[in-house]
Design a protein around this motif. Structure first.
Motif, PDB file in Angstrom:
ATOM      1  N   TYR A  77       0.835  -1.201   0.000  1.00  9.82           N
ATOM      2  CA  TYR A  77       0.000   0.000   0.000  1.00  9.82           C
ATOM      3  C   TYR A  77       0.865   1.245   0.000  1.00  9.82           C
ATOM      4  O   TYR A  77       0.626   2.208  -0.734  1.00  9.82           O
ATOM      5  CB  TYR A  77      -0.914   0.026   1.231  1.00  9.82           C
ATOM      6  CG  TYR A  77      -2.021  -1.004   1.199  1.00  9.82           C
ATOM      7  CD1 TYR A  77      -2.724  -1.259   0.019  1.00  9.82           C
ATOM      8  CD2 TYR A  77      -2.397  -1.683   2.353  1.00  9.82           C
ATOM      9  CE1 TYR A  77      -3.753  -2.192  -0.005  1.00  9.82           C
ATOM     10  CE2 TYR A  77      -3.425  -2.604   2.338  1.00  9.82           C
ATOM     11  CZ  TYR A  77      -4.099  -2.866   1.158  1.00  9.82           C
ATOM     12  OH  TYR A  77      -5.112  -3.770   1.152  1.00  9.82           O
ATOM     13  N   ALA A  78       1.890   1.222   0.849  1.00 13.03           N
ATOM     14  CA  ALA A  78       2.763   2.392   0.951  1.00 13.03           C
ATOM     15  C   ALA A  78       3.480   2.635  -0.369  1.00 13.03           C
ATOM     16  O   ALA A  78       3.600   3.774  -0.837  1.00 13.03           O
ATOM     17  CB  ALA A  78       3.775   2.193   2.072  1.00 13.03           C
TER      18      ALA A  78
ATOM     19  N   GLY B 188       1.218   4.244  -2.651  1.00  7.20           N
ATOM     20  CA  GLY B 188       1.094   5.642  -2.242  1.00  7.20           C
ATOM     21  C   GLY B 188       2.213   6.490  -2.818  1.00  7.20           C
ATOM     22  O   GLY B 188       1.980   7.590  -3.329  1.00  7.20           O
TER      23      GLY B 188
ATOM     24  N   VAL C 256      -5.797   3.349  -7.441  1.00  5.63           N
ATOM     25  CA  VAL C 256      -6.637   3.423  -6.230  1.00  5.63           C
ATOM     26  C   VAL C 256      -7.730   2.366  -6.266  1.00  5.63           C
ATOM     27  O   VAL C 256      -7.959   1.635  -5.308  1.00  5.63           O
ATOM     28  CB  VAL C 256      -7.246   4.832  -6.084  1.00  5.63           C
ATOM     29  CG1 VAL C 256      -8.220   4.861  -4.919  1.00  5.63           C
ATOM     30  CG2 VAL C 256      -6.155   5.869  -5.893  1.00  5.63           C
TER      31      VAL C 256
ATOM     32  N   PHE D 230      -6.338  -0.089  -3.597  1.00  3.24           N
ATOM     33  CA  PHE D 230      -6.938   0.370  -2.343  1.00  3.24           C
ATOM     34  C   PHE D 230      -8.375  -0.118  -2.184  1.00  3.24           C
ATOM     35  O   PHE D 230      -8.837  -0.385  -1.085  1.00  3.24           O
ATOM     36  CB  PHE D 230      -6.911   1.909  -2.281  1.00  3.24           C
ATOM     37  CG  PHE D 230      -5.525   2.468  -2.130  1.00  3.24           C
ATOM     38  CD1 PHE D 230      -4.429   1.634  -2.023  1.00  3.24           C
ATOM     39  CD2 PHE D 230      -5.316   3.836  -2.096  1.00  3.24           C
ATOM     40  CE1 PHE D 230      -3.150   2.143  -1.883  1.00  3.24           C
ATOM     41  CE2 PHE D 230      -4.047   4.358  -1.957  1.00  3.24           C
ATOM     42  CZ  PHE D 230      -2.963   3.514  -1.858  1.00  3.24           C
TER      43      PHE D 230
ATOM     44  N   MET E 250      -3.054  11.101  -0.223  1.00  4.15           N
ATOM     45  CA  MET E 250      -2.358  10.440   0.884  1.00  4.15           C
ATOM     46  C   MET E 250      -3.348   9.922   1.921  1.00  4.15           C
ATOM     47  O   MET E 250      -3.121   8.922   2.589  1.00  4.15           O
ATOM     48  CB  MET E 250      -1.362  11.406   1.532  1.00  4.15           C
ATOM     49  CG  MET E 250      -0.146  11.678   0.669  1.00  4.15           C
ATOM     50  SD  MET E 250       0.657  10.152   0.078  1.00  4.15           S
ATOM     51  CE  MET E 250       0.237  10.135  -1.645  1.00  4.15           C
TER      52      MET E 250
ATOM     53  N   SER F 295      -5.999   8.511   1.247  1.00  2.00           N
ATOM     54  CA  SER F 295      -6.394   7.184   0.771  1.00  2.00           C
ATOM     55  C   SER F 295      -5.405   6.134   1.243  1.00  2.00           C
ATOM     56  O   SER F 295      -5.781   5.019   1.608  1.00  2.00           O
ATOM     57  CB  SER F 295      -6.444   7.178  -0.764  1.00  2.00           C
ATOM     58  OG  SER F 295      -7.768   7.093  -1.206  1.00  2.00           O
ATOM     59  N   VAL F 296      -4.115   6.510   1.203  1.00  2.00           N
ATOM     60  CA  VAL F 296      -3.092   5.567   1.669  1.00  2.00           C
ATOM     61  C   VAL F 296      -3.302   5.268   3.156  1.00  2.00           C
ATOM     62  O   VAL F 296      -3.330   4.106   3.569  1.00  2.00           O
ATOM     63  CB  VAL F 296      -1.679   6.148   1.433  1.00  2.00           C
ATOM     64  CG1 VAL F 296      -0.631   5.137   1.886  1.00  2.00           C
ATOM     65  CG2 VAL F 296      -1.487   6.485  -0.037  1.00  2.00           C
ATOM     66  N   THR F 297      -3.507   6.303   3.948  1.00  2.00           N
ATOM     67  CA  THR F 297      -3.679   6.063   5.384  1.00  2.00           C
ATOM     68  C   THR F 297      -4.961   5.273   5.654  1.00  2.00           C
ATOM     69  O   THR F 297      -5.012   4.452   6.557  1.00  2.00           O
ATOM     70  CB  THR F 297      -3.712   7.388   6.159  1.00  2.00           C
ATOM     71  OG1 THR F 297      -4.737   8.208   5.599  1.00  2.00           O
ATOM     72  CG2 THR F 297      -2.389   8.113   6.069  1.00  2.00           C
TER      73      THR F 297
ATOM     74  N   TRP G 136      -4.341   5.348  12.241  1.00  2.00           N
ATOM     75  CA  TRP G 136      -4.506   5.624  10.817  1.00  2.00           C
ATOM     76  C   TRP G 136      -5.858   6.258  10.513  1.00  2.00           C
ATOM     77  O   TRP G 136      -5.964   7.142   9.667  1.00  2.00           O
ATOM     78  CB  TRP G 136      -4.332   4.341   9.991  1.00  2.00           C
ATOM     79  CG  TRP G 136      -2.904   3.860   9.912  1.00  2.00           C
ATOM     80  CD1 TRP G 136      -2.445   2.640  10.257  1.00  2.00           C
ATOM     81  CD2 TRP G 136      -1.770   4.607   9.454  1.00  2.00           C
ATOM     82  NE1 TRP G 136      -1.094   2.553  10.052  1.00  2.00           N
ATOM     83  CE2 TRP G 136      -0.651   3.761   9.561  1.00  2.00           C
ATOM     84  CE3 TRP G 136      -1.595   5.908   8.983  1.00  2.00           C
ATOM     85  CZ2 TRP G 136       0.621   4.161   9.198  1.00  2.00           C
ATOM     86  CZ3 TRP G 136      -0.320   6.310   8.616  1.00  2.00           C
ATOM     87  CH2 TRP G 136       0.775   5.439   8.734  1.00  2.00           C
TER      88      TRP G 136
ATOM     89  N   THR H 177      -6.355   9.768   8.725  1.00  2.00           N
ATOM     90  CA  THR H 177      -7.186   9.942   7.533  1.00  2.00           C
ATOM     91  C   THR H 177      -8.196  11.062   7.747  1.00  2.00           C
ATOM     92  O   THR H 177      -8.376  11.929   6.882  1.00  2.00           O
ATOM     93  CB  THR H 177      -7.929   8.634   7.212  1.00  2.00           C
ATOM     94  OG1 THR H 177      -7.007   7.546   7.275  1.00  2.00           O
ATOM     95  CG2 THR H 177      -8.559   8.685   5.843  1.00  2.00           C
TER      96      THR H 177
ATOM     97  N   HIS I 102     -12.168   6.064  -0.629  1.00  2.00           N
ATOM     98  CA  HIS I 102     -11.351   5.971  -1.839  1.00  2.00           C
ATOM     99  C   HIS I 102     -12.114   6.491  -3.043  1.00  2.00           C
ATOM    100  O   HIS I 102     -11.546   7.133  -3.918  1.00  2.00           O
ATOM    101  CB  HIS I 102     -10.926   4.526  -2.107  1.00  2.00           C
ATOM    102  CG  HIS I 102     -10.060   3.954  -1.027  1.00  2.00           C
ATOM    103  ND1 HIS I 102      -8.956   4.585  -0.559  1.00  2.00           N
ATOM    104  CD2 HIS I 102     -10.169   2.806  -0.313  1.00  2.00           C
ATOM    105  CE1 HIS I 102      -8.401   3.855   0.404  1.00  2.00           C
ATOM    106  NE2 HIS I 102      -9.126   2.772   0.565  1.00  2.00           N
TER     107      HIS I 102
END
Lengths: 118, 208, 253, 638
Positions: free
Chosen positions: A35-36, A39, A77, A81, B83, B85-87, B106, B110, B190
């Motif tokens: 995931y990171a 990102g 995404v 994600f 970012m 979305s990443v968290t 997290w 977010t 997302h």
């Protein structure tokens, strides 16, 4: 008589509540590291987008590049994600149907009214 | 957070898919048409305003007008939302592994990033409004505020959902087995992010 | 009630037949009359073409309707249940039949599509350069006409309200606009309608084959006065038309 | 069942709510209806509410017909007429046909797929209450004028609400605001039920109920639900844009600022055409259930009919411009959409022929449900064929916005949808009331309605072709329209009479109707395998499905020639055996007040937007309380 009493009278033994197992996960979701990494890729792509915005290039090329890059971000995404890459196809078909329908009908509608698309 | 009642009697569904997750995906599919309509209206009216202010530099009736868009600022905003979305997905990964503490961190991150984005938008709106842009000023004002406003409203609702989840997790109501709640909130989050990816490109970066 | 039940079959047969025939008789009766806005009674090239296209679709439609109704009524009468334990053969389908009634209508529609598309393009062509030009503006609740080709002493185009004068036999080019809400310009005996939309110029052409006055009215709901938003198109031969134009110039000057 | 600690617990209000919820968990009493999450009860409430709106919309229609009975009518003035026909159209589409279809979805889908309820029972209750709130809100607009002075406050811009007539300049007053927000609220209700039924149909099927074993009605519900969830957002945005224009001076449809009123038309019909199929597909589904039962023969070409339904669903997205041929979009657009409109006739034709094929060679019982279904076929065919004449674009330039179109759409939506819905009412009434509607009165109802319907709407073809535009409140006597209009008016009152007969029938049946067994019509689908009315949990034991028309195959087997032979064993015919004891536990969702509370929030928000932001804040608070309470209360509680 309440329904619950009625049910009890019928002698139906209560099944212990279990959380519904989500069998939609066909494969295991990726881990935090992946995931990171994605990102980081997303951040880089955004930086590129903004960068080429300031470059002096033909309008058509700029538009094509920007749309291509945003599609890339969109896909990253949605696929990772939102797990569409890993989850059941039914989920993705529901979503993609919406995406394609929206793109299609509004392209047709805009060209019919004479809108400038880009 | 999602309002759902597991079906009656069936613990396994015919497709093997979870009811609530299916509902969420259908909702997101339907939202595509919602944002599609708003974006289409923006594209239809782009560059058709009969007077200033304009989004980008432009000469109108012999007068040069400076554009309103501040690309560096909006890029940072877009980056913030990206970012988040990443968290968000890291929060999900955490709870799926049973790490509640990490999930809470997290989720909070977010929500904060989301709040930062919305604040950025509020600031942007204020600046634009000071420059004379309003819903009624011209077509650009109309379509821009409505499109980005609805997006901002979605982000705000997302923040509320995240905070609700956080509150529930502090009550101990979000355990590893409840990770679906986080997943559903994540899907919504997302999606809102993905919509911004499209808006950022079509509205801000691509200028006629 | 018992009487009704016993007689039901005959009653239904008679009623159905009466209904279908009655409906058709009505339709035909409608075409025959000579009323001011009868779309069948075309007096211009455009309206005539549109009417012919309607007939082209109407006759096959009536044929299909009769076919469906006959099959339906025959099926209902012939296969009605005669005893409560009657059990028919279980037919699940017939692929040939199903393909036929998918493909046959598609072919029929294809046949209809060709003249339709041709007519869309013929009637939708831009007006000829030598056409007589009129700007039409829909206003709540009247039609205003501006004759671009007829100028008064001061060089301003002539205008009229509610009455549109045109030379017979000449192609008329209409630029249709609206000043407030959407209206729709329509003179049934000469041409189908075209909407008058604020902020937009729509162009159409029509031609009156004979002298006369043709009535028309706004066809798009435009508020309280919609029903009263009428117009008369007066087609005149060259002399009469010139006379009218001169009179207007005199009156206006 | 472990009780999850609710936030409401521990305080007095929360405890009261819990008690109230418990009290509602009975079979009787008003609270058991208000808090119900039972799909059957929700379906009945949908049906009854929609019928009341049907009467309201019908009275509006009668006023219209009285006004137009003769030239220069003077029953109402132009302003009142505009408001009445606007409300007639809006009511019939959004408050009658859609919710009546929703009633059937609710009543039937879980029974037909062998489920105990829908996937989200509380969301289902929420749909109903939101629909009711929206319907009441919309009709409340009448009273925002001064009704005693004859000034109605209802919207006056037509059910299609074309810009710029809907702008504040041309439609002052709050009618259009009520219209826009009312539709917005109704949209929420439809979307919620759309999502719910898709998930229900995909996920809640009994074992063995594969997609191609689902009854056709379930298929049509699925397609309709997809159309709802994808079409509604478009009108939602369009209505938002309209509200922004009206309330906050935005310019979406303002030509003075460079906007185009055509944007509204595109968005309205992008929604509007799928909407037409949202109205008619459920009706097609009902007919596809009624015909096989009364002909004792399976649906002819089931896979083809399913496929054509799905095809109609897809194609309905590509025909919206045929409502806009006369807006001057150009020859290419008109040709393309003319052809797509013709093509959508093909799957529709497939359905009609398949229904005829179903009847042919059957053993047809001419009871009221079958009569209405047969009436549907004939009337819908007329509507479909006049629809084909619309696809002949240049010819449509003449018919557009005339009574010809009024005739066409009523042949589709009344001759089509309403006839089928009545077929459904006569067919399934015994399942949910336990009593059979009187068939003789049903026949009287049918014939009166068929004759009245044709008398009303067939002459409209002619008045339209004779050049009578729609939506005019009066006309002069020299156009040759008098006779046709008078016929229409007489017909309209005949329809009203037939509806009266129906109401009498229901009243009589309620008092002393024939008791219906579990399977009065020799049905084919699963709902007939359980008692009438069905118990709250529907199926004591979830059935295992082996075939299309599974229940029929439990009753009959086929000999070598394909003729059905009854299976003698009584066991197969018996309504569900009482072996729930040893079997699964039946676990029903508990009633809930929160969907109702959430739904009450919407009209408050809408009223607040129009009149006072303080009310808006209250509405938002009510909505939030409803949603949070709903999210936090456990779905089931013992």
């Amino acid at each position: 008589m309440t329904l619950s009493e009625l049910r009890k009278k019928r002698g139906a033994p209560e099944r212990p509540a279990e959380p519904a197992a989500d069998t939609g996960h066909r494969e295991k979701h990726p881990g935090p590291l992946e995931y990171a990494q994605i990102g980081v890729v997303l951040a880089i792509v955004t930086a590129i987008e903004v960068g080429i915005y300031y470059l002096d290039m033909a309008h058509g090329l700029l538009v094509a590049l920007l749309i291509g890059l945003s599609l890339l971000k969109f896909s990253l995404v949605v696929l990772w994600f939102m797990h569409l890459k890993f989850d059941n196809r039914v989920y993705s078909s529901m979503f993609l149907f919406g995406v394609f329908l929206a793109v299609l009908i509004f392209l047709v509608a805009l060209s019919t009214v004479g809108g400038k698309l880009v | 957070m999602e309002h759902a009642a597991a079906g009656s009697g069936h613990l396994e569904t015919s497709t093997g898919l979870d009811n609530r997750k299916l509902l969420m995906w259908l909702f997101l599919g339907s939202e595509c048409l919602f944002f599609g309509s708003l974006i289409a209206a923006y594209l239809l009216y782009r560059d058709r305003s009969l007077g200033p202010p304009f989004p980008s530099d432009r000469v109108f009736n012999g007068v040069h007008y400076e554009g309103l868009f501040d690309i560096p600022f909006t890029s940072v905003s877009a980056f913030v939302l990206l970012m988040s979305s990443v968290t968000m997905v890291l929060a999900l990964a955490a709870i799926q592994r049973g790490n509640r503490r990490s999930m809470q961190v997290w989720l909070l991150t977010t929500a904060l990033l989301g709040t930062l984005f919305v604040s950025g938008q509020a600031y942007e709106f204020t600046v634009f409004h000071r420059e004379g842009l309003s819903l009624g000023s011209n077509l650009f004002g109309t379509t821009f505020f409505v499109l980005t406003g609805f997006h901002g409203a979605h982000v705000t609702i997302g923040v509320l959902i995240l905070l609700s989840l956080l509150a529930m997790s502090f009550q101990g109501r979000i355990q590893q087995k409840d990770s679906l709640n986080v997943e559903l909130a994540g899907l919504y989050w997302h999606f809102v992010d993905v919509v911004w990816i499209v808006i950022f490109t079509l509205v801000y970066l691509i200028q006629p | 009630m018992r009487f009704l039940r016993a007689r039901r079959i005959h009653l239904s047969r008679a009623l159905s037949a009466l209904l279908v025939l009655g409906l058709l008789a009505l339709l035909l009766a409608g075409c025959e009359t000579d009323t001011p806005q009868n779309t069948f009674d075309a007096r211009g090239e455009v309206a005539a073409r549109q009417r012919d296209l309607f007939y082209m679709a109407m006759w096959p439609a009536i044929a299909i309707l009769i076919l469906v109704c006959v099959v339906l009524v025959v099926a209902l009468l012939r296969f009605r249940r005669r005893s409560p334990d009657e059990l028919p053969k279980q037919v699940h389908g017939n692929t040939t039949l199903e393909l036929t009634w998918t493909i046959a209508p598609a072919l029929l529609l294809l046949v209809l599509a060709v003249p339709t598309v041709t007519a869309i393009h013929d009637l939708g062509r831009p007006p000829r350069a030598d056409a007589f030009h009129v700007n039409v503006t829909g206003i709540q609740w009247a039609w205003q006409f501006e004759y671009a080709d007829l100028l008064d002493d001061r060089g301003q185009p002539l205008t009229s309200l509610g009455e549109l004068h045109v030379p017979t036999g000449r192609e008329i080019s209409l630029t249709i606009r609206a000043s407030d809400v959407i209206h729709s310009f329509w003179v049934p005996k000469l041409a189908g309608k075209l909407d008058a939309i604020p902020g937009r110029d729509n162009v159409m052409w029509l031609k009156a084959d004979e002298d006369g006055s043709f009535s028309g009215q706004c066809a798009e709901f435009c508020g309280r006065g919609h029903a009263g938003m009428k117009l008369t198109l007066i087609a005149q031969n060259q002399e009469d038309f010139q006379a009218w134009a001169n009179e207007q110039r005199g009156g206006g000057g | 069942m472990a009780t999850v600690a609710g936030p409401a617990r521990g305080n007095a209000i929360g405890e009261a709510l819990r008690q109230a919820r418990k009290a509602a968990d009975t079979e009787y009493g008003i609270w058991s209806w208000i808090a119900t999450v039972d799909h059957k009860r929700i379906g009945i409430m949908y049906g009854v509410t929609a019928f009341f709106f049907f009467l309201a919309g019908g009275i509006e229609a009668l006023v219209i017909r009285l006004q137009l009975a003769t030239p220069n009518g003077s029953i109402v003035n132009a302003d009142q007429y505009s408001r009445i026909f606007t409300m007639h159209g809006t009511t019939m589409v959004f408050l009658v046909v859609m919710p009546l279809s929703a009633a059937f979805f609710n009543l039937l889908v879980p029974l037909m797929i062998g489920a105990r309820d829908v996937a989200f029972p509380r969301l289902n209750a929420f749909s109903f209450w939101t629909f009711l709130a929206g319907g009441i809100f919309l009709n409340a607009s009448f009273f925002t004028g001064n009704i005693f002075e004859g000034r109605l406050g209802a919207p006056d811009a037509g059910w299609f609400g074309y810009a710029t007539l809907t702008s504040r300049q041309f439609s002052p007053g709050h009618g259009v605001d009520f219209w826009a927000m009312g539709l917005q609220i109704l949209g929420i209700a439809s979307m919620a039920s759309g999502f719910n039924f898709i998930v229900t149909i995909l996920n809640m099927r009994a074992p063995g109920m594969t997609l191609l074993r689902m009854p056709l009605f379930v298929w049509m519900t699925l397609v309709t639900s997809f159309l709802i969830i994808f079409a509604m957002p478009v009108i939602t945005v369009a209505l938002f844009e309209l509200m922004f224009d009206r309330l906050f001076n935005a310019n979406f449809f303002n030509p003075a600022a460079g906007g185009t009123p055509l944007l509204w038309q595109h968005m309205f019909w992008l929604f509007g055409h799928p909407e037409v199929y949202i109205l008619i597909l459920p009706a097609m589904g009902i007919v596809s259930e009624v015909l096989p039962t009364f002909a004792r023969k399976p649906l002819f070409g089931y896979p083809f009919v399913v496929l054509s339904g799905v095809a109609i669903g897809f194609m309905s997205w590509g025909v919206w411009v045929h409502h806009m041929y006369t807006t001057g979009l150009g020859t290419i657009a008109n040709s393309a959409f003319g052809i797509s409109t013709m093509l959508i006739g093909v799957p529709t034709g497939v359905k009609i022929f398949s229904w005829l094929g179903t009847l042919w060679g059957g053993s047809i019982s001419l009871r009221a449900p079958l009569m209405f279904a047969a009436g549907f076929i004939a009337m819908f065919t007329i509507g479909g064929l006049s629809g084909i004449t619309h696809s002949i674009v240049p010819s449509d330039y003449q018919q557009q916005d005339t009574y010809y179109v009024v005739a066409h759409l009523h042949y589709v939506l009344f001759g089509g949808a309403m006839f089928a819905l009545f077929a459904g009412i006569y067919y399934w009434f015994p399942k949910f009331s336990g009593k059979l509607l009187n068939d003789a009165l049903g026949q009287v109802h049918f014939w009166l309605m068929l004759i009245g319907f044709n008398l009303t709407f067939f002459p409209m073809h002619i008045s339209g072709l004779l050049g009578m535009p729609r939506r005019i409140y009066t006309y002069s006597g020299d156009n040759g329209w008098d006779l046709w209009n008078l016929m229409s008016t007489v017909g309209a009152f005949t329809i009203a009479l037939s509806i009266l007969v129906f109401m009498i029938n229901v009243a009589i049946t309620a008092r002393r109707g024939d008791r219906a067994g579990s399977d009065p019509w020799d049905g084919r689908t699963l709902e007939w395998s359980i008692p009438s009315p069905p118990p709250p949990y529907n199926f004591a034991e979830i059935p295992r499905v082996h075939a299309l028309d599974d229940f029929w195959h439990r009753k009959y087997t086929e000999d070598a020639q394909g003729r059905p032979v009854p299976i003698p064993a009584g066991a197969a015919l018996a309504p569900e055996p009482e072996h729930a004891e040893g079997g699964h536990g039946i676990h029903m969702p508990s009633p809930s007040y929160f969907p109702l509370i959430a739904a009450i929030g919407f009209p408050l928000i809408a009223v607040g937007l129009i009149y006072d932001y303080a009310i808006l804040a209250v509405g938002a608070a009510v909505l939030l309380v409803g949603l949070y309470g709903w999210a936090l209360e456990p779905a089931t509680e013992e």
